[in-house]
Design a protein around this motif. Sequence first.
Motif, PDB file in Angstrom:
ATOM      1  N   SER A   1      32.178  54.567  16.109  1.00 44.64           N
ATOM      2  CA  SER A   1      32.814  53.260  15.895  1.00 44.64           C
ATOM      3  C   SER A   1      31.780  52.174  16.132  1.00 44.64           C
ATOM      4  O   SER A   1      30.921  52.299  17.003  1.00 44.64           O
ATOM      5  N   THR A   2      31.869  51.107  15.353  1.00 46.67           N
ATOM      6  CA  THR A   2      30.956  49.971  15.520  1.00 46.67           C
ATOM      7  C   THR A   2      31.732  48.669  15.640  1.00 46.67           C
ATOM      8  O   THR A   2      31.223  47.605  15.321  1.00 46.67           O
ATOM      9  N   ALA A   3      32.963  48.747  16.119  1.00 48.79           N
ATOM     10  CA  ALA A   3      33.810  47.549  16.186  1.00 48.79           C
ATOM     11  C   ALA A   3      33.205  46.497  17.112  1.00 48.79           C
ATOM     12  O   ALA A   3      33.216  45.299  16.803  1.00 48.79           O
ATOM     13  N   LEU A   4      32.653  46.934  18.257  1.00 49.18           N
ATOM     14  CA  LEU A   4      32.079  45.975  19.200  1.00 49.18           C
ATOM     15  C   LEU A   4      30.873  45.276  18.596  1.00 49.18           C
ATOM     16  O   LEU A   4      30.727  44.055  18.702  1.00 49.18           O
ATOM     17  N   GLU A   5      29.986  46.024  17.952  1.00 49.18           N
ATOM     18  CA  GLU A   5      28.789  45.431  17.366  1.00 49.18           C
ATOM     19  C   GLU A   5      29.143  44.513  16.199  1.00 49.18           C
ATOM     20  O   GLU A   5      28.516  43.464  16.014  1.00 49.18           O
ATOM     21  N   GLN A   6      30.130  44.900  15.396  1.00 47.16           N
ATOM     22  CA  GLN A   6      30.544  44.048  14.275  1.00 47.16           C
ATOM     23  C   GLN A   6      31.072  42.712  14.776  1.00 47.16           C
ATOM     24  O   GLN A   6      30.781  41.658  14.207  1.00 47.16           O
TER      25      GLN A   6
ATOM     26  N   LEU B   1      30.291  41.323  17.698  1.00 48.30           N
ATOM     27  CA  LEU B   1      29.222  40.602  18.379  1.00 48.30           C
ATOM     28  C   LEU B   1      28.257  39.949  17.400  1.00 48.30           C
ATOM     29  O   LEU B   1      27.822  38.811  17.606  1.00 48.30           O
ATOM     30  N   PHE B   2      27.918  40.651  16.318  1.00 45.32           N
ATOM     31  CA  PHE B   2      26.921  40.152  15.369  1.00 45.32           C
ATOM     32  C   PHE B   2      27.541  39.624  14.071  1.00 45.32           C
ATOM     33  O   PHE B   2      26.804  39.287  13.144  1.00 45.32           O
ATOM     34  N   ASN B   3      28.853  39.590  13.996  1.00 45.21           N
ATOM     35  CA  ASN B   3      29.542  39.114  12.786  1.00 45.21           C
ATOM     36  C   ASN B   3      29.128  39.917  11.557  1.00 45.21           C
ATOM     37  O   ASN B   3      28.729  39.374  10.525  1.00 45.21           O
ATOM     38  N   LEU B   4      29.200  41.246  11.684  1.00 49.27           N
ATOM     39  CA  LEU B   4      28.790  42.134  10.600  1.00 49.27           C
ATOM     40  C   LEU B   4      30.028  42.728   9.929  1.00 49.27           C
ATOM     41  O   LEU B   4      31.118  42.772  10.503  1.00 49.27           O
ATOM     42  N   ASP B   5      29.839  43.217   8.712  1.00 44.47           N
ATOM     43  CA  ASP B   5      30.939  43.899   8.037  1.00 44.47           C
ATOM     44  C   ASP B   5      30.880  45.395   8.360  1.00 44.47           C
ATOM     45  O   ASP B   5      29.928  45.890   8.951  1.00 44.47           O
ATOM     46  N   GLU B   6      31.916  46.100   7.962  1.00 45.12           N
ATOM     47  CA  GLU B   6      32.009  47.519   8.301  1.00 45.12           C
ATOM     48  C   GLU B   6      30.975  48.366   7.575  1.00 45.12           C
ATOM     49  O   GLU B   6      30.730  49.506   7.942  1.00 45.12           O
ATOM     50  N   ALA B   7      30.370  47.811   6.545  1.00 44.97           N
ATOM     51  CA  ALA B   7      29.405  48.583   5.758  1.00 44.97           C
ATOM     52  C   ALA B   7      28.016  48.613   6.383  1.00 44.97           C
ATOM     53  O   ALA B   7      27.101  49.184   5.818  1.00 44.97           O
ATOM     54  N   SER B   8      27.834  47.974   7.522  1.00 43.20           N
ATOM     55  CA  SER B   8      26.508  47.924   8.143  1.00 43.20           C
ATOM     56  C   SER B   8      26.039  49.320   8.503  1.00 43.20           C
ATOM     57  O   SER B   8      26.788  50.118   9.073  1.00 43.20           O
ATOM     58  N   ASN B   9      24.790  49.624   8.172  1.00 40.15           N
ATOM     59  CA  ASN B   9      24.261  50.949   8.460  1.00 40.15           C
ATOM     60  C   ASN B   9      23.712  51.002   9.878  1.00 40.15           C
ATOM     61  O   ASN B   9      23.410  49.964  10.480  1.00 40.15           O
ATOM     62  N   PRO B  10      23.572  52.219  10.465  1.00 42.84           N
ATOM     63  CA  PRO B  10      23.095  52.349  11.841  1.00 42.84           C
ATOM     64  C   PRO B  10      21.719  51.725  12.066  1.00 42.84           C
ATOM     65  O   PRO B  10      21.433  51.224  13.156  1.00 42.84           O
ATOM     66  N   GLY B  11      20.852  51.745  11.026  1.00 41.15           N
ATOM     67  CA  GLY B  11      19.523  51.153  11.188  1.00 41.15           C
ATOM     68  C   GLY B  11      19.578  49.669  11.481  1.00 41.15           C
ATOM     69  O   GLY B  11      18.843  49.158  12.333  1.00 41.15           O
TER      70      GLY B  11
END
Length: 1141
Positions: A603-608, A610-620
């Motif tokens: 899950s990347t909900a916290l990082e999304q 925090l950084f205002n990212l969409d769900e398509a952001s890759n791990p890199g």
Amino acid sequence: MDADWDEVCQTGFIIPGSRDFPAPITALAFDYVQELLWVGNNNGVCCSFIGRELQRYTSFRTQPREDGRVRQILIHEKGIICLGQKTVHMGKRTGVAIWNIRHEAMEDLRCMSFTSKSNTEILVAGLQGTMFVIDVNKGEIVKQAPTAHHYTIMKKSRYICAATKSGSVDLLDPSNFNVVKTWQAHGSVINDMDAQGDYIVTCGASMKQQAAQPYMLDPYVNVFDLKNMTSMKPMPFPPLAAYVRFHPRMLTTSIVVSQHGQMHVVDLMNPNSSNVRYASIQYLSMFEIASSGEALAMAAEHNIHIWGSPSKIRFVDMGTPIELPTPILEPPPILDWSQETPLSSVGMPYYTTPLFSVWPENTLYDAGAPPVQIDPSFLSTLKKTEWGYYGRNTRGVLRNQFEDTRALGKATNALHPPKFLSEKARESMSSGLSAAAEVKAEQPDELGMESLKPQAPAMYRNLEIKYSKFGVDDFDFRYFNKTNYAGLENHITNCYANSLLQLMSYTPLLRNMALQHTATSCLSDPCMLCELGFVFDMLQKAEGTTCHATNLLKALSKAPNASQMGLLEDESHGYNLTTVVQNLTRFLLERVNHEYRSIAPASTALEQKLFNLDEASNPGDLIHKLLATSAVDSVKCVNCKNETVRPGDTNVIDLMYPPPKPMTRGGRATKTTFSQALKMGVERETTSKGWCSRCAKYHPIQMRKTIHSVPAVLAINTAISTPDHRRLWATSGFLPQEIGIIVEKGQFFCFEGEDIRQHLQRGTHKIAVYSLIGAVVGVESTTPQKPHLVATVNVAHSDPTPSAKSRWYLFNDFSVRSVQDAEALTFNAAWKMPIVLMYQLKSANNQTTTDWKTKLDTSVLYRELTSSADHRTCELLQKGEETLGPGSIVALDAEFVSLKSPEIQMNSDGEMETIRPRAHALARVSVMRGTGDKEGVPFIDDYIAIKETVVDYLTKFSGVTAADLDHRVSKHNLVSLKIAYKKLWVLLNLGCKFLGHGLKQDFRVINLQVPRAQVIDTIELFFLPARYRRLSLKWLAYHILREDVQQGNHDSVEDACTALKLYKKYQEFNDAGIFKAILDETYKEGAKCNFKPPDHSGGGCRTETPPIPAEAAPGPTTPLRNATSGGGFGVPAFTPNGKGR
């Protein structure tokens, strides 16, 4: 500039003893060594004033009266350098001349500056064709440099910035004085200029046609960027800018003043917003700011005005004492000598040489020592023999061991080892009290400033685990930790990493990132990110129970490049702890960066968020924003100017410190702040000799970083290498709890303290505020203590609920205690220095998520991971048919082998004493279903491939042989430790309840921390505290189940199945209300035969665990002993499949 700034003093500049009228002020400078203000006039006289009251101190002439005014004053540690039209003069602060230089080529000198040789050399120039280089220490002209330009003002930064009379600024190389670049700042002349860091600011005038005056001041201040060699946007100043100075502490803040006293405090990054003040001055002729930033001096003709905050104005931060005139002593009175004159009226002589009665220190020594004091109560316990008395050694020293009896009576704050748990149990038995009755309060955190002591106090020292015959489980860890935060054991190889693991565990973003990865299907071995996730989860679930990171440290020894980097204790003899832990920080973050990219996190909900990212952001992209400082390295040859650019991303920042300036005795250098060291460490602008491919030679190479972004987590190596660095860190308040960072146009700016609040109020720049999570601290103890590492952590930033106050804790391996903020942030140059710091975005504090639990990958439980097993003893769970979740019961048992034999010595009393207990490793783990149609059928029966050397397979107790763990001949399901552990960890986080007998030891060797609510231990269920004895599985099976188990070698499937049957019996007895009576009967019957059932094995060993048939019959059975119907307790006996008849 605070709100209470105002004029605090005003005085006229009148030369003492002179009949002249007050002379106009022509030079002004604050001293950065002492609390002095220096003033020069147009008659060649230089005077000094003390402090805010401007008390007169010294006055001396620097040149003949006819040579005119003092043009500039330069401050040096040894004295003051004054520049005249044809003279350069240096004198002490007391007025005594050091040297005075005149030269025939000195025609019209105007300015001077220090060169690249710091304060040992100055460059003097003016409206003439020759510049002079003067050695300050020798007072000699060492070089004459011709120049085509005439200079009026000079300021030193990374270049010597020289203003010409035509309105341009030449950037001179501080080594050879060649012109590097010319910048046309103003149309006609430059009235004032200042340079600091990467910027130049200028005030000037332009020629105006048909005006009353040929020149008029420009209504702006020009700015030049030295790093990028470009002009920046001018700062508007409608009142006409006359003078400008940089604030010495705020790198991008300048103070602009008009000739009529209007002052603007302006940020270069936001020139349209300013703080305005007014000084009641008719015509301002000079302006200067103190090195402390707390005082301003303004000259108006022959008057001096001092501005500042009345409550805290000072010229220097830590000035040296001012040498005042020695008072004239009155001559001693003449004695009227007579017979009645007392001899005491004769004064003692003053000796210039040591007397013979002063013995050298090396000739003084202690003669003998007092005997050891014997406790009178101890004498009563001694036994008498023919030759004397003897008794048990209770003093904790070895036979013939030396004791410092002089120090025995002195108070000590040493942490004495606690009693073993078994000792406390025996004492409680004799006293009739429960062993649990002894509850100590948490150790107080108000112990004074322990960090200021000359030697490391007990709370910082290395701790040692003591062992009884029961091993490490008998050690009372709660004696050292009364908190809810888990410590880590320190008797494991590579356990120096404990402090770093604790620091990373309490960094929310790192912990969340590790758990998100661990919850995926990753089975890579070794995977340091998975191992970190296992440890972080274990520490969180422990709730104050001491843990150990054995599995992670084993994985570290197998990780690539770990040995080459010197991270392994057994391969690094005489290693430096500071270097090793800093290398470990870099190694772990590099592995985390690499392994996080290998598989999408759960899950990347916290990082999304925090950084205002969409769900398509890759791990890199995510890991880059979390850990990496994005930068570009520029490498430039000084000779040919060839410049190459390459990526310069980094996960760890090494601090760099400004070089210390030469100091005389009692002198001081410019104050260095943490923000300055961090800025230099991030940008890393250095010059070193290197190979230039274009020149095909070795030339000086300039390297610098252009910063694009900074990560959410800042890992910082302090890189303390010199005594000056240690003294700097020992300064109170050097390490800030918060820092602010601005990255704009490739430049990095760092702020702390009041500067952060001002930037947040202005809101003109996007400033990122970081909180200090904690530090890995090196403790250097005296012999026989060894240097080691501790961690100081502010746990308030990692708790789910935000806290208004900081809560600092000291993690010294398994000792954890609360400490005050000042204790955690105070360092000692003698023994306590920070090594690794961890900062995190303030907005990410207290941000925890458990999304990974809901998205936990459970595929490891449903698929076969090895194909070599030809003797299947388990049936995998069926995907979609069998689902485990909270409350699901699974029966577990594990078998172990021995990696190290115990180290035992004979003490002086003839008793065996354990120095190092036996080291175990997991060899087999079996887990079976506890409920459902397939109750009692194992779904995990893994043998673990052990790469370490096994000294004893403990086959009698484990049932494991060498062939079972050899992948070449083993017929079992042989897997890695990572896979076996991952299965159990998944079950743990699914909420399953683990059922077994004596699970505490199993969980310890497995290195799994299971909450009490998820443990069903039959050794505790069938236990009467009043009897003090816990019953074995073999006895319980014999007496309760009427079955013979463990006939010959042990078997984990059989033991797990037996524990499951016992639990079913417990539920049955409990529901019937007869459990208490049956348990009393069990103890009563066991006492008759010493709790040992009769041996029915007939001398043979039991067979292997039977394989699961193709039709998936119920689980393995245990030999059933003939029993009467009802089992002797009025309840039906169990059938082989564990169900009632």
